[in-house]
Design a protein around this motif. Structure first.
Motif, mmCIF file in Angstrom:
data_model
loop_
_atom_site.group_PDB
_atom_site.id
_atom_site.type_symbol
_atom_site.label_atom_id
_atom_site.label_comp_id
_atom_site.label_asym_id
_atom_site.label_seq_id
_atom_site.Cartn_x
_atom_site.Cartn_y
_atom_site.Cartn_z
ATOM 1 N N ASP A 62 0.819 -1.209 0.000
ATOM 2 C CA ASP A 62 0.000 0.000 0.000
ATOM 3 C C ASP A 62 0.857 1.266 0.000
ATOM 4 N N ASN A 63 2.204 1.083 -0.256
ATOM 5 C CA ASN A 63 3.099 2.234 -0.298
ATOM 6 C C ASN A 63 3.925 2.195 -1.581
ATOM 7 N N PRO A 64 3.954 3.224 -2.376
ATOM 8 C CA PRO A 64 4.756 3.245 -3.610
ATOM 9 C C PRO A 64 6.235 3.432 -3.284
ATOM 10 N N PRO A 65 7.163 2.934 -4.158
ATOM 11 C CA PRO A 65 8.606 3.134 -3.935
ATOM 12 C C PRO A 65 9.010 4.558 -4.285
ATOM 13 N N MET A 66 10.226 4.922 -3.796
ATOM 14 C CA MET A 66 10.703 6.273 -4.054
ATOM 15 C C MET A 66 12.224 6.303 -3.888
ATOM 16 N N LYS A 97 13.476 3.099 -2.288
ATOM 17 C CA LYS A 97 13.018 2.601 -0.995
ATOM 18 C C LYS A 97 11.498 2.487 -0.967
ATOM 19 N N ASP A 98 11.042 1.444 -0.278
ATOM 20 C CA ASP A 98 9.608 1.180 -0.136
ATOM 21 C C ASP A 98 9.351 0.902 1.333
ATOM 22 N N ARG A 99 8.322 1.561 1.897
ATOM 23 C CA ARG A 99 8.009 1.361 3.314
ATOM 24 C C ARG A 99 7.478 -0.035 3.567
ATOM 25 N N ASP A 100 7.021 -0.692 2.516
ATOM 26 C CA ASP A 100 6.556 -2.064 2.682
ATOM 27 C C ASP A 100 7.753 -2.991 2.845
ATOM 28 N N ILE A 101 7.439 -4.235 3.187
ATOM 29 C CA ILE A 101 8.498 -5.228 3.415
ATOM 30 C C ILE A 101 8.175 -6.482 2.618
ATOM 31 N N ALA A 104 10.278 -0.090 -10.145
ATOM 32 C CA ALA A 104 8.848 -0.389 -9.972
ATOM 33 C C ALA A 104 8.688 -1.638 -9.141
ATOM 34 N N ASN A 105 7.568 -1.673 -8.363
ATOM 35 C CA ASN A 105 7.239 -2.868 -7.584
ATOM 36 C C ASN A 105 6.867 -4.010 -8.523
#
Length: 790
Positions: free
Chosen positions: A250-254, A280-284, A337-338
């Motif tokens: 639910d968090n996009p990378p940056m 970086k992505d806040r997801d894991i 991209a994810n």
């Protein structure tokens, strides 16, 4: 009326009567209408008692009484069954039953007991044994318990309200059939407003929407279970539930930076790593895995990007060789991209990000580069010394463009066949080339920068030596053939082949014939088979070892290339005796002089005589050597000559110790000489005293007047030495053998042999036997009466 045990009820005890209640009062008393109060008697089979009695005295359960008991003490009551004697006791005279232990319904809910009345006098039962039950009545003394706590639960983040998290169950040990002691109600003590629990079922549910794992990941809530239906005074138990929010994408990378600066050496090989970047992505977990790609930029054909094994970083690598002089910097537009998207949260995207990477190429001092990666040259083996057969060229790829110097690596041209011009790079020959000796030369040419000698480039130069027909053919081996004495005309005796070190393009072609001097050979002929072989055939029969045992056949061989090369080889043919199948038996002519009738015994006798003669000769030589052996036993005393050592050149005037010449001048004054030879002095003095002045010698000797002392002394010493075989000679005899004029061998040197123009005569070689036959042939002194050799 039936007789049996009855239970006497006392108002102060709460004892419940059984279901079979029978009035034991006689109907006659009822009709009589007596107005007095009587105790009731109950036929018993069970009664109840509360658990967890905490009094100090034993708990009174009830009283047993038989109708036959007249109260005179003749009846004895006996109790047996569950807990009799340990948990329950009975007064055998009165029948009172007491509990002597604390009763717990959760341990044992009821006891089955047996009672019987006995006659004390006869010790016999008065009536049959009867059973009764003591039931333990429950009280609320156990709280609800969660058997598997604490509990662990996991739900996805962003779960909706009402999502079930976990179902809990608490158990109560109290009797669920008696009152509300075991009726449990659930409630939440900690964890609101995020979670709630169903009071009756114990289901834990989400009560707050939008819980974000990136904000808070773990929640600990406390759930309570209370009996008595949750009423005041009920017992309660609690447990902890640890709830973890699992990740969703639910968090996009940056990317951290909009522009990355990187540098790489121009000498870095293809595949080298330039750098790493990460969006970086806040997801894991898999929700944070990335895929990187170069979507634009002038370096998309020169560089490549891939994802590392963790699927988090982008690795930038070199795709093509770099050259600072051609291009010094590149720009890359990279997207991250994810790889795993959750369609429920696409509205929170886009789930990709773009950054710019600037790559700078750093210049280094590069070695010279040749115009060709390798050189291949063909050179004829007849090329003259100094012929330039190729020119190599190299340049400095750096912007400075330094001047170049050329050389040949020594280890690749050990024979030093070639030379390279240091400035122009022209390769030339300095030795004659021979393909038959070495057909390929693999040399390495070096190019060195003048300003930086450590910068050296190299290139391989393969030189193929082209063949020239410069070697004559020859027979494959030194052939020695044989012909049987029984051979007939036209018989094949040998097949000959030839070899040629040259390697013509069309292959080898040999032509055979007899040498001109043997063209009219009456004994043998040669047939060329036109397949590089030739046959040697006989021209006649009637061969005999007695007439001639060896023939020499010269064979003329030529090749088919220009310039034509020829050679003549000699084939030795021996005449041999053969069996009927043509196998050689003997090729020695002397075998025919042996008598045919010589038996084996005669041969043994001859050999025995020769052996005896050899033994006798050896014995005579041994005796002769013993006879000539000197009498000296010590080899050190066997002095045959004096060795005089001079430390200077010229006259030897300082050598006065080798021999005392003063003794020869005047024997009487020898002792007056100051410098004498120590080992000779005693002997000379002793001899000089006894040498007479008169003539001493053998008959016929001539004496010289007064000056004959020296001569007399020498003669006396000579006579003494001749007569005494054990005395070593003190005088020396030096013999020198020399050559030249005056020598028996005359001069053996060839220095002056050219000064004479006269022909040498070598006829004496014929007199030296068969061993010098070949030498006599070489000097052309063969006897003219010999038969022809072919």
């Amino acid at each position: 009326m039936q007789k049996g045990f009855v239970l006497k009820l006392v108002s102060e005890f709460s004892i419940m009567p059984g279901p079979s209640q029978v009035n034991l009062q006689s109907q006659e008393e009822s009709r009589a209408g007596l107005l007095r109060r009587v105790k009731r008697g109950w036929v018993w089979n069970q009664f109840f008692v509360l658990e967890e009695y905490t009094g100090l005295e034993p708990l009174y359960i009830g009283k047993l009484h038989s109708d036959m008991d007249l109260g005179d003490g003749s009846i004895k009551y006996i109790l047996s069954g569950d807990g009799a004697g340990t948990t329950f006791t009975i007064d055998d005279s009165t029948g009172d039953i007491h509990a002597i232990k604390r009763l717990d319904r959760e341990v044992k809910a009821q006891y089955l007991l047996k009672a019987q009345a006995w006659n004390r006098q006869t010790d016999r039962p008065l009536e049959p044994e009867s059973q009764f039950i003591v039931k333990i009545q429950d009280i609320n003394d156990n709280e609800p318990k969660f058997q598997d706590g604490p509990y662990q639960a996991t739900i996805p983040e962003m779960s909706t309200i009402g999502t079930e998290v976990i179902r809990l169950t608490a158990t109560d040990a109290d009797d669920p059939t008696y009152g509300n002691s075991a009726r449990v109600v659930y409630s939440i003590l900690q964890g609101q407003p995020y979670f709630s629990v169903e009071p009756k079922t114990g289901e834990v549910r989400v009560s707050l929407a939008g819980m974000d794992r990136e904000v808070r990941e773990i929640y600990s809530i406390i759930i309570q279970a209370k009996d008595m239906g949750g009423q005041l005074g009920g017992l309660a138990g609690t447990t902890v539930v640890n709830i973890t929010l699992s990740d969703v994408n639910d968090n996009p990378p940056m990317f951290d930076q909009k522009l990355y600066q990187m540098s790489v050496l121009e000498s870095a090989p293809v595949g080298s790593v330039v750098g790493r970047i990460r969006a970086k992505d806040r997801d894991i977990g898999i929700n944070a895995e990335m895929r990187y790609s170069i979507i634009d930029g002038d370096g998309r054909d020169t560089f490549d990007i891939s994802t590392d094994p963790t699927n988090l970083f982008g690795i930038i690598t070199i795709k093509k060789p770099l050259n600072f002089e051609s291009k010094a910097s590149y720009t890359l537009k990279i997207e991250g991209a994810n790889t795993h998207l959750d369609h429920r949260f696409l509205d929170k995207g886009p789930f990709s990000h773009v950054t710019i990477v600037h790559v700078s190429v750093e210049d280094i001092d590069e070695p010279p580069e040749f115009s060709s990666a390798a050189y291949y040259i063909e050179v004829s083996e007849e090329a003259e010394i100094g012929t330039v057969f190729t020119t190599v060229s190299a340049r400095d790829p750096d912007a400075s463009n330094n001047s170049i110097r050329y050389s040949i690596e020594m280890t690749t041209d050990l024979g030093k066949y070639f030379y390279i011009d240091i400035t122009s790079g022209a390769l030339m020959t300095v030795l004659a080339l021979d393909r038959e000796e070495l057909s390929w030369h693999n040399i390495t040419v070096l190019a060195m920068e003048m300003s930086n000698p450590s910068m050296i480039g190299s290139v391989s130069v393969a030189v193929k030596i082209l063949d020239v027909n410069d070697n004559p053919p020859s027979l494959t081996h030194y052939f020695e053939a044989f012909v049987c004495e029984s051979a007939k005309a036209g018989q094949l005796i040998q097949t000959v082949t030839a070899i040629d070190p040259d390697d013509p393009l069309g292959g080898q072609h040999f032509y055979y014939s007899l040498a001109p001097e043997a063209a009219n050979n009456p004994n043998f002929t040669l047939r060329d088979n036109q397949d590089n072989t030739a046959w040697i055939l006989t021209r006649r029969g009637g061969w005999s070892q007695q007439d001639q045992s060896v023939y020499y056949l010269p064979i003329f061989i030529s090749d088919g290339e220009l310039p034509v090369q020829t050679s003549t080889s000699t084939l030795t043919i021996r005449v041999c005796s053969c069996d009927v199948e043509g196998n050689v038996m003997s090729c020695n002519a002397e075998a025919y002089h042996l008598p045919a009738s010589l038996s084996r015994g005669a041969l043994i006798a001859i050999l025995a005589c020769i052996f005896v003669m050899l033994v006798m000769i050896l014995l005579m030589l041994s005796l002769r050597s013993h006879r000539k052996r000197p009498y000296l036993h010590d080899e050190e005393d066997n002095v045959h000559e004096n060795i005089v050592r001079y430390d200077d050149e010229g006259g030897g005037e300082e050598d006065t110790e080798a021999f005392d010449i003063a003794a020869m001048w005047n024997p009487h004054e020898a002792h007056l000489v100051g410098k004498q030879r120590q080992d000779m002095l005693p002997e000379i003095e002793s001899l000089s005293r006894y040498v007479p002045l008169a003539c001493v010698g053998w008959p016929g000797s001539v004496c010289v007047g007064g000056d004959s002392n020296v001569q007399g002394y020498v003669l006396s010493k000579l006579l003494e030495a001749d007569l005494d075989p054990c005395a070593p000679p003190y005088d020396s005899l030096q013999t020198y053998a020399y050559e030249g004029e005056g020598s028996v061998a005359e001069s053996l040197s060839s220095l002056q042999s050219g000064c004479s123009n006269t022909d040498h005569e070598y006829d004496y070689l014929n007199d030296w036997g068969p061993r010098f036959k070949k030498l006599a042939e070489m000097y052309g002194v063969l006897e003219t009466n010999n038969p022809p050799m072919w």
